[in-house]
Design a protein around this motif. Structure first.
Motif, short mmCIF file in Angstrom:
data_model
loop_
_atom_site.label_atom_id
_atom_site.label_comp_id
_atom_site.label_asym_id
_atom_site.label_seq_id
_atom_site.Cartn_x
_atom_site.Cartn_y
_atom_site.Cartn_z
N GLY A 1 0.81 -1.22 0.00
CA GLY A 1 0.00 0.00 0.00
C GLY A 1 0.84 1.26 0.00
O GLY A 1 0.52 2.24 -0.69
N MET A 2 1.92 1.26 0.76
CA MET A 2 2.79 2.43 0.78
C MET A 2 3.51 2.61 -0.56
O MET A 2 3.76 3.74 -1.01
N LEU A 3 3.86 1.51 -1.22
CA LEU A 3 4.43 1.62 -2.56
C LEU A 3 3.40 2.20 -3.54
O LEU A 3 3.76 3.01 -4.40
N LEU A 4 2.15 1.80 -3.39
CA LEU A 4 1.09 2.36 -4.24
C LEU A 4 0.99 3.87 -4.07
O LEU A 4 0.81 4.61 -5.04
N SER A 5 1.13 4.33 -2.83
CA SER A 5 1.02 5.77 -2.59
C SER A 5 2.16 6.55 -3.22
O SER A 5 2.05 7.78 -3.38
N GLN A 6 3.26 5.88 -3.59
CA GLN A 6 4.39 6.56 -4.22
C GLN A 6 4.24 6.64 -5.74
O GLN A 6 5.08 7.25 -6.40
N THR A 7 3.20 6.04 -6.28
CA THR A 7 3.01 6.04 -7.73
C THR A 7 1.88 6.98 -8.12
O THR A 7 1.17 7.52 -7.28
N ARG A 8 1.71 7.16 -9.42
CA ARG A 8 0.62 7.99 -9.94
C ARG A 8 -0.60 7.15 -10.31
O ARG A 8 -1.52 7.65 -10.96
N THR B 1 3.26 -19.68 -8.18
CA THR B 1 2.57 -19.00 -7.09
C THR B 1 1.46 -18.13 -7.64
O THR B 1 1.63 -16.90 -7.79
N PRO B 2 0.31 -18.68 -7.96
CA PRO B 2 -0.82 -17.83 -8.38
C PRO B 2 -1.35 -17.05 -7.18
O PRO B 2 -1.10 -17.38 -6.03
N VAL B 3 -2.11 -16.02 -7.46
CA VAL B 3 -2.65 -15.17 -6.39
C VAL B 3 -3.84 -15.87 -5.75
O VAL B 3 -4.86 -16.12 -6.39
N THR B 4 -3.70 -16.21 -4.47
CA THR B 4 -4.78 -16.77 -3.68
C THR B 4 -4.78 -16.06 -2.33
O THR B 4 -3.94 -15.19 -2.07
N GLU B 5 -5.73 -16.45 -1.46
CA GLU B 5 -5.76 -15.84 -0.13
C GLU B 5 -4.51 -16.16 0.67
O GLU B 5 -4.16 -15.44 1.61
N HIS B 6 -3.81 -17.24 0.30
CA HIS B 6 -2.61 -17.63 1.03
C HIS B 6 -1.34 -17.00 0.46
O HIS B 6 -0.33 -16.91 1.17
N THR B 7 -1.37 -16.58 -0.80
CA THR B 7 -0.15 -16.08 -1.45
C THR B 7 -0.21 -14.61 -1.79
O THR B 7 0.82 -14.04 -2.17
N ALA B 8 -1.37 -13.98 -1.68
CA ALA B 8 -1.50 -12.59 -2.13
C ALA B 8 -0.51 -11.67 -1.43
O ALA B 8 0.06 -10.76 -2.04
N ALA B 9 -0.29 -11.88 -0.14
CA ALA B 9 0.64 -11.02 0.60
C ALA B 9 2.05 -11.10 0.06
O ALA B 9 2.82 -10.14 0.18
N PHE B 10 2.43 -12.24 -0.55
CA PHE B 10 3.78 -12.41 -1.06
C PHE B 10 3.87 -12.06 -2.54
O PHE B 10 4.98 -11.99 -3.07
N VAL B 11 2.74 -11.86 -3.19
CA VAL B 11 2.74 -11.53 -4.61
C VAL B 11 2.57 -10.03 -4.84
O VAL B 11 3.29 -9.42 -5.65
N LEU B 12 1.64 -9.40 -4.12
CA LEU B 12 1.32 -8.00 -4.38
C LEU B 12 2.51 -7.06 -4.18
O LEU B 12 2.67 -6.12 -4.97
N PRO B 13 3.35 -7.23 -3.14
CA PRO B 13 4.52 -6.34 -3.06
C PRO B 13 5.43 -6.45 -4.28
O PRO B 13 5.99 -5.43 -4.72
N GLY B 14 5.60 -7.65 -4.82
CA GLY B 14 6.41 -7.80 -6.03
C GLY B 14 5.80 -7.05 -7.19
O GLY B 14 6.52 -6.40 -7.98
N VAL B 15 4.48 -7.11 -7.32
CA VAL B 15 3.80 -6.36 -8.38
C VAL B 15 4.01 -4.87 -8.19
O VAL B 15 4.33 -4.13 -9.14
N MET B 16 3.85 -4.39 -6.95
CA MET B 16 3.97 -2.97 -6.69
C MET B 16 5.42 -2.49 -6.86
O MET B 16 5.65 -1.34 -7.28
N LEU B 17 6.38 -3.32 -6.54
CA LEU B 17 7.77 -2.93 -6.78
C LEU B 17 8.02 -2.72 -8.27
O LEU B 17 8.66 -1.73 -8.67
N ALA B 18 7.51 -3.62 -9.09
CA ALA B 18 7.67 -3.47 -10.54
C ALA B 18 6.95 -2.22 -11.05
O ALA B 18 7.50 -1.47 -11.87
N LEU B 19 5.74 -1.98 -10.55
CA LEU B 19 5.00 -0.80 -10.99
C LEU B 19 5.65 0.49 -10.50
O LEU B 19 5.62 1.51 -11.21
N THR B 20 6.24 0.46 -9.32
CA THR B 20 6.93 1.66 -8.83
C THR B 20 8.15 1.97 -9.69
O THR B 20 8.41 3.14 -10.02
N LEU B 21 8.90 0.95 -10.07
CA LEU B 21 10.05 1.17 -10.95
C LEU B 21 9.61 1.78 -12.28
O LEU B 21 10.24 2.73 -12.78
#
Length: 703
Positions: A332-339, A502-522
């Motif tokens: 969420g904090m990475l999201l706040s750093q993007t447009r 590692t598809p996105v599920t309730e068990h893996t979302a926490a470990f997937v979304l930061p990776g997505v946001m890191l790529a989007l922030t870059l």
């Protein structure tokens, strides 16, 4: 009152980044290891069974077996034993000459054998057939050994080294230690910057000093409990994670030291407001109240000095849940750093929706990420500032924007794959996730409809629909800058699913979304720099600011959750719920009682801890009074959300204020009436309260 960033802040930020990165890697370790083993099998036949380790030499000697077989006759058959001579004469033989000399006297009989003497063992008889089979098996084992050894090429060894290293990550044995370090590191930043969650921010010296002293007491009682727990473990033969009490103790001692420093070096209050006993009490952080309540019970009532430490152990018993909360906050904090939020809102601008309807749409759309994050408070911390600022930029009134921010996580807790619902099904065999999520869709539709009605009633702008073609064209143009973000996000998700397994599920979302946001922030930093929008923060600055903010919010939220677990322990150990009669007369009467209690629980505990408490204490009341289990838990989830929006605690409002900052202070915003002044609190309460009453009592009336 955050101090200016300094060397210590940068050190803590880097340490937090490393801990969160380790959490990401080890969280994916098991899945990545499985993918690596499968890849090895595709590259080399029999990799998993034969090539992951050097083969051991067979424990037989082929030459020795060959030498023994040479002594056997051809064919390997066992030779027949020689005939045994007999002393008996032929009964039909001639008796001989009767005048012959008499036969010599027989030799004296041999002495009787000693029954206690050792009987000599007969010489072993070699079974040549069995020996031949043994030799054949030995030859096969050696041939297999030579085959496997020959297939372990340098490339196999290189791949195997990497694969086994990844496999060790999946066996990471320090998840609990990682969580404790993350909690304490975040707590250190939150304590240093005086940013713990409280009903009222200290605004004068008295409130500040009382807040710091009570935090000092809270840290001290936890520290003392950890010391006694360590003493108990020292005398135990079997100890699980003996380092945890030590880590807790050292961290809490550091936090207590920070409190002492704050007491003797208070900040300057330029315009100190008058205080009152109520304001002083509200300035004490929530976790401190919880810790002191636990201390009174365990130290004074139970006389169990290690009791609170026991519940700190329970807090870290399932570390993946709370580490996942930290990762959600980081995303969420990475999201706040993007447009991203501004670009997404630009797609809606051509439709000229009134700000109230846009606020409703944002809350509805936020239901899906809330379902993945697992609890409304987590989503408010992760995305609250983005939602509030975007709605304000669009023209929404401050109180409506704050109401939408506080409610942004309330609608999605009943949708698949919310972790809270999964936990309910795990702890209660009377319900299933399919049944809960099935009814959850109807509850979501109900709450969304009620919130829409509320936004229409409070709408003060004309509903005007622009030409559809013009609106579609404008949205299409605004959508173009979002396409690269969508493509990158989709590519990362597919990479997680296909490459890392590692598809996105309730068990893996926490470990997937930061990776997505890191790529989007870059990508966002690069795109913003090329768009020439003025000074643009560098990628490193965006990452450090996001991680630094994450440390503050992780410490604030997880300290409240740790305290909440202790409060649940007090309620459970005191057996306060056992005084309630099982039979309350009717399902309707029982439901009235349960609704009130569930709202109170929601006002004081986080969702995960509250579900555990209700499962072991109050569930039986509902079942004993004929309330359907699925109906009961749908009511419980709605009651929790109402509790999170209801003063005096109103946790979701506190979390919203935590991430928004001074802009969330509505006291300075003009108001024309009592309702207008408290609209940001009352409006969400009306929506969720109405939904709760309908969910709780309509099924009883029509059933």
């Amino acid at each position: 009152m955050k101090s200016s960033p300094g060397l210590f802040d940068r050190i803590v930020t880097v340490a937090t980044f490393l801990l969160l990165s380790v959490a990401l890697v080890v969280g994916l370790g098991a899945n990545v290891s499985s993918v690596a083993v499968d890849l090895g099998g595709r590259l080399w036949d029999g990799y998993a069974a034969d090539l992951r380790a050097d083969p051991t030499e067979p424990d037989c000697e082929l030459e020795a077996l060959d030498a023994q077989l040479e002594q056997c006759p051809s064919g390997g058959a066992t030779p027949a034993p020689p005939p045994v001579p007999t002393d008996e004469g032929d009964p039909f033989a001639d008796e001989g000459d009767p005048f012959a000399d008499p036969a010599p006297a027989p030799a004296p009989a041999a002495p009787e054998p000693d029954p206690f003497a050792d009987t000599p063992k007969p010489a072993p008889t070699v079974n040549c057939a069995a020996l031949a089979n043994l030799r054949d098996r030995c030859a096969e084992n050696w041939a297999r050994h030579r085959d496997i050894s020959g297939r372990i090429t340098p490339s196999v060894r290189t791949f195997r080294t990497v694969e086994l290293a990844v496999s060790e990550l999946g066996k990471f044995a320090y998840h609990k230690h990682l969580l404790v370090l993350l909690v304490l590191l975040g707590g250190l930043q939150t304590t240093r910057h005086r940013a713990h969650i409280a009903l009222q921010t200290p605004e004068n010296l008295v409130e500040h000093q009382v807040s710091q002293v009570l935090q000092l007491l809270a840290h001290t009682v936890w520290l003392v409990s950890c010391f006694f727990d360590w003493r108990v473990q020292q005398g135990s033969a079997e100890v699980d994670n003996p380092a945890l009490p030590v880590i807790w103790g050292v961290g809490l001692a550091v936090l207590a030291g920070v409190n002492v420093l704050h007491v003797f070096r208070p900040p300057d209050f330029e315009e100190a407001t008058p205080t009152s006993p109520a304001r002083v009490l509200m300035a004490i952080p929530l976790y401190a109240w919880m810790a002191l309540l636990g201390a009174v019970w365990f130290q004074a009532v139970e006389l169990n000095p290690s009791g609170q430490a026991i519940f700190l152990h329970k807090f870290v018993q399932v570390p993946s849940i709370y580490v996942g909360i930290g990762l959600y906050i980081w995303a969420g904090m990475l999201l706040s750093q993007t447009r991203l939020a501004r670009l997404a809102f630009a797609v809606l601008v051509p439709w000229k929706l009134p700000p109230n309807l846009l606020a409703w749409l944002v809350v509805v759309l936020a239901a899906l990420p809330t379902a993945y994050s697992g609890a409304s408070g987590i989503f408010v911390i992760a995305a609250g500032s983005v939602i509030f600022e975007s709605l304000r930029e669009y023209g929404a009134r401050p109180r409506i924007a704050l109401a939408a921010t506080a409610m942004s996580g309330s609608l999605g807790v009943v949708l698949r794959p919310c972790l809270v619902v999964v936990l309910v099904a795990v702890l209660n065999k009377e319900v299933t996730t399919d049944a809960l999520f099935g009814w959850g869709r109807w509850v979501f539709a109900l709450t969304a409809g009620l919130f829409l009605v509320a936004m229409l009633v409070r709408n003060d702008q004309k509903l005007a629909v622009p030409p559809v073609g013009e609106a579609i064209a404008g949205s299409g143009r605004a959508l173009l800058p979002l396409l690269p973000y969508a493509g990158i996000g989709l590519a990362v998700l597919l990479g997680y699913a296909w490459v890392l397994g590692t598809p996105v599920t309730e068990h893996t979302a926490a470990f997937v979304l930061p990776g997505v946001m890191l790529a989007l922030t870059l990508w966002d930093r690069r795109a913003a720099a090329s768009a020439s929008e003025g000074p643009v923060a560098s990628t490193w600055t965006a990452l450090t600011e996001a991680t630094g903010e994450s440390a503050h919010h992780i410490g604030a939220l997880l300290f409240v959750m740790a305290g909440s677990v202790g409060v649940g322990g007090v309620v459970e150990r005191s057996e306060a719920m056992s005084i309630l009669p099982d039979d309350l007369g009717s399902p309707f009467t029982a439901m009235v009682f349960l609704v009130v209690v569930m709202v109170l629980v929601g006002m004081t505990m986080d969702a995960l801890g509250a579900v555990i408490l209700v499962s072991v204490t109050l569930k039986h009341v509902a079942l004993a009074n004929g309330i359907d289990p699925v109906h009961f838990w749908m009511m419980v989830l709605c009651a929790f959300e109402l509790g999170y929006l209801t003063p005096p605690v109103a946790l979701n409002h506190l979390l919203a204020r935590q991430v928004i900052g001074e802009a969330a202070d509505m006291d300075a915003v003009p108001a024309t009436s009592w309702f207008h002044r408290h609209e940001h609190v009352v409006l969400p309460m009306i929506v969720m309260g109405t939904a709760l009453l309908l969910v709780a009592f309509v099924p009883l009336l029509v059933g």
